[in-house]
Design a protein around this motif. Structure first.
Motif, PDB file in Angstrom:
ATOM      1  N   GLN A 259       0.358  10.908  16.083  1.00 52.58           N
ATOM      2  CA  GLN A 259      -0.048   9.548  16.425  1.00 52.58           C
ATOM      3  C   GLN A 259      -1.549   9.350  16.238  1.00 52.58           C
ATOM      4  O   GLN A 259      -2.005   8.276  15.823  1.00 52.58           O
ATOM      5  CB  GLN A 259       0.339   9.223  17.870  1.00 52.58           C
ATOM      6  CG  GLN A 259       0.313   7.728  18.198  1.00 52.58           C
ATOM      7  CD  GLN A 259       1.311   6.940  17.365  1.00 52.58           C
ATOM      8  OE1 GLN A 259       2.457   7.345  17.185  1.00 52.58           O
ATOM      9  NE2 GLN A 259       0.869   5.801  16.849  1.00 52.58           N
ATOM     10  N   THR A 260      -2.319  10.395  16.501  1.00 49.40           N
ATOM     11  CA  THR A 260      -3.764  10.319  16.281  1.00 49.40           C
ATOM     12  C   THR A 260      -4.067  10.067  14.808  1.00 49.40           C
ATOM     13  O   THR A 260      -4.947   9.274  14.459  1.00 49.40           O
ATOM     14  CB  THR A 260      -4.442  11.626  16.729  1.00 49.40           C
ATOM     15  OG1 THR A 260      -4.195  11.830  18.122  1.00 49.40           O
ATOM     16  CG2 THR A 260      -5.943  11.577  16.477  1.00 49.40           C
ATOM     17  N   ILE A 270       4.229   8.081   8.823  1.00 48.26           N
ATOM     18  CA  ILE A 270       4.209   9.444   8.298  1.00 48.26           C
ATOM     19  C   ILE A 270       5.534  10.135   8.628  1.00 48.26           C
ATOM     20  O   ILE A 270       5.922  10.216   9.800  1.00 48.26           O
ATOM     21  CB  ILE A 270       3.043  10.256   8.903  1.00 48.26           C
ATOM     22  CG1 ILE A 270       1.702   9.577   8.609  1.00 48.26           C
ATOM     23  CG2 ILE A 270       3.041  11.679   8.354  1.00 48.26           C
ATOM     24  CD1 ILE A 270       0.531  10.204   9.325  1.00 48.26           C
ATOM     25  N   ASP A 271       6.220  10.605   7.603  1.00 54.15           N
ATOM     26  CA  ASP A 271       7.426  11.415   7.787  1.00 54.15           C
ATOM     27  C   ASP A 271       7.051  12.881   7.609  1.00 54.15           C
ATOM     28  O   ASP A 271       6.502  13.258   6.573  1.00 54.15           O
ATOM     29  CB  ASP A 271       8.507  11.033   6.760  1.00 54.15           C
ATOM     30  CG  ASP A 271       9.004   9.606   6.933  1.00 54.15           C
ATOM     31  OD1 ASP A 271       8.912   9.083   8.055  1.00 54.15           O
ATOM     32  OD2 ASP A 271       9.469   9.020   5.930  1.00 54.15           O
ATOM     33  N   ALA A 364      13.102  17.018  10.569  1.00 53.42           N
ATOM     34  CA  ALA A 364      12.136  16.007  10.175  1.00 53.42           C
ATOM     35  C   ALA A 364      11.740  15.160  11.359  1.00 53.42           C
ATOM     36  O   ALA A 364      12.435  15.100  12.362  1.00 53.42           O
ATOM     37  CB  ALA A 364      12.728  15.121   9.070  1.00 53.42           C
ATOM     38  N   ALA A 365      10.608  14.520  11.218  1.00 51.80           N
ATOM     39  CA  ALA A 365      10.141  13.577  12.229  1.00 51.80           C
ATOM     40  C   ALA A 365       9.420  12.452  11.526  1.00 51.80           C
ATOM     41  O   ALA A 365       8.814  12.640  10.479  1.00 51.80           O
ATOM     42  CB  ALA A 365       9.206  14.261  13.227  1.00 51.80           C
ATOM     43  N   SER A 366       9.504  11.266  12.075  1.00 55.98           N
ATOM     44  CA  SER A 366       8.859  10.097  11.487  1.00 55.98           C
ATOM     45  C   SER A 366       8.001   9.429  12.525  1.00 55.98           C
ATOM     46  O   SER A 366       8.387   9.325  13.696  1.00 55.98           O
ATOM     47  CB  SER A 366       9.918   9.119  10.961  1.00 55.98           C
ATOM     48  OG  SER A 366       9.307   7.963  10.435  1.00 55.98           O
ATOM     49  N   ALA A 367       6.814   8.992  12.105  1.00 58.83           N
ATOM     50  CA  ALA A 367       5.911   8.353  13.050  1.00 58.83           C
ATOM     51  C   ALA A 367       5.262   7.139  12.424  1.00 58.83           C
ATOM     52  O   ALA A 367       4.945   7.118  11.246  1.00 58.83           O
ATOM     53  CB  ALA A 367       4.825   9.332  13.502  1.00 58.83           C
TER      54      ALA A 367
END
Length: 392
Positions: A259-260, A270-271, A364-367
């Protein structure tokens, strides 16, 4: 040379980071030029500077010769032996020729030359400093803006941020503090010219290195990045230690780390996905946040056919094909996306080639700027006009 000048040279050494030897060499060259210009001397001379006494002396350098053809450059053996009986033919004799008023004239004439040499030496110091920072990230302050560049103050030098390297979702104002990626450091007569970027994938990589200790120390490795600056990026990470969660390390507790970075990039989504040497797993992960039913690999064409649930087709393709396009750039594989219904019609489920299970939630992660675990690529379950989508 007065003691004040010696002190000034010492001060320049401290303030500008230029060695005293460089400054003294510049001063000697300037004094030689001043002597020849003001006293119309064509002879070969040497200037000696005594730092302790603050004295300057000029010596004419002449070669000992049997027959003197040029008195400015040569001296007879007899005359040389009057100075020192040990001189032989071919030796160099130095004779002091310091004029009485040389100090005043030399100071006036040499000032410009010394200043120029000092500037050249200072430019060299700055260039050496910043060439080592090429492909690195720095924080600068926006100084001014014109139709071609944004001028960013990096401390000792002003860098150029071209329009093509500016993020479309950002507005820049004077005195804004921004992080930039140094893409090019060039040396020219006016000093180092530095070009920086806000859109380069290297900026994203450096930001993760700053925020994620596991990347900085090498525990987690960034394998690949694909980026459409200001909108969305994908990053593939890998940890050799199976006990280390590479994606989790990048996301951070409650998404704090990623998040930063999202905030620094003004909301760019951002994935983060797990890298795998198996193209089946890698391509399936890269299409995050979409779920994947099956991946068929065509090794010869370095291409894949990916089957996704009907309701996930829009999400897999993304807005204007962005998700599939970024996934293809990330993996280096062509990706052709089909829905389950179309795959059944074409008999793709009967294909015995490599397949992949649905993507693991931990793969995976998405932000983005509002939710570290969601994506807005899904279009309310609406299907595109055509379900065929291929990216390379």
């Amino acid at each position: 040379m007065s003691s004040d000048l010696v002190e000034a040279i010492t001060a320049l050494e401290k303030d500008k980071g230029i060695s005293k030897e460089v400054l003294l060499d510049a001063l000697e060259a300037a004094l030689i030029s001043a002597y020849k210009r003001n006293f119309e001397q064509a002879q070969n001379v040497r200037v000696a500077i005594d730092e302790t006494l603050g004295q300057i002396k000029v010596y004419a350098r002449k070669e000992v010769a049997e027959a003197v053809e040029n008195p400015n450059l040569q001296i007879s053996l007899d005359d040389a032996k009057k100075l020192n009986s040990n001189y032989q033919i071919g030796d160099t004799v130095e004779i002091e020729v310091t004029p009485r008023n040389f100090g005043r004239i030399a100071a006036q004439t040499a000032k410009q030359v010394v200043t120029q040499r000092v500037r050249e030496a200072e430019r060299g110091v700055i260039y050496s400093e910043f060439i080592d920072r090429q492909d690195d990230i720095m924080t600068g302050i926006v100084q001014r803006i014109d139709h071609r560049f944004i001028y960013v103050d990096l401390g000792r030098v002003e860098a150029l941020l071209p329009q093509s390297e500016q993020m479309p979702n950002e507005t820049y104002r004077p005195h804004d503090r921004i992080k930039v990626y140094l893409t090019k450091v060039e040396d020219n007569k006016k000093g180092p010219m530095i070009t920086v970027s806000r859109t380069h994938p290297g900026l994203l990589k450096r930001l993760f290195e700053l925020e994620v200790p596991e990347i900085y120390d090498g525990t987690v490795e960034i394998k690949s990045i694909s980026r459409e600056a200001g909108d969305r990026s994908k990053i593939a990470v890998y940890a050799e230690d199976p006990e280390v969660d590479a994606v989790g390390a990048c996301v951070g507790q409650r998404g704090a780390r990623v998040q930063t970075i999202v905030n620094e990039l003004k909301g760019e989504k951002i994935d983060i996905v797990n890298w795998s040497e198996d193209p089946v797993i890698y391509v399936a992960n890269a299409l995050s946040p979409s779920k994947v039913v099956k991946v068929i690999v065509h090794e010869a064409e370095k291409a894949t056919t990916v089957i996704v649930p009907d309701y996930q087709l829009s999400l897999a393709i993304g807005k204007k094909g962005q998700n599939a396009r970024l996934a293809a750039k990330l993996t280096g594989w062509k990706i052709d996306i089909k829905s389950e219904t179309e795959a059944e019609e074409n008999g793709l489920f009967d294909d015995d080639q490599d397949t992949a299970a649905p993507t693991s939630p931990d793969a995976a992660a998405s932000a983005d700027a509002t939710d570290a675990n969601t994506s807005d690529d899904q279009t309310d379950g609406q299907q595109p006009e055509s379900s065929d989508h291929q990216e390379s």
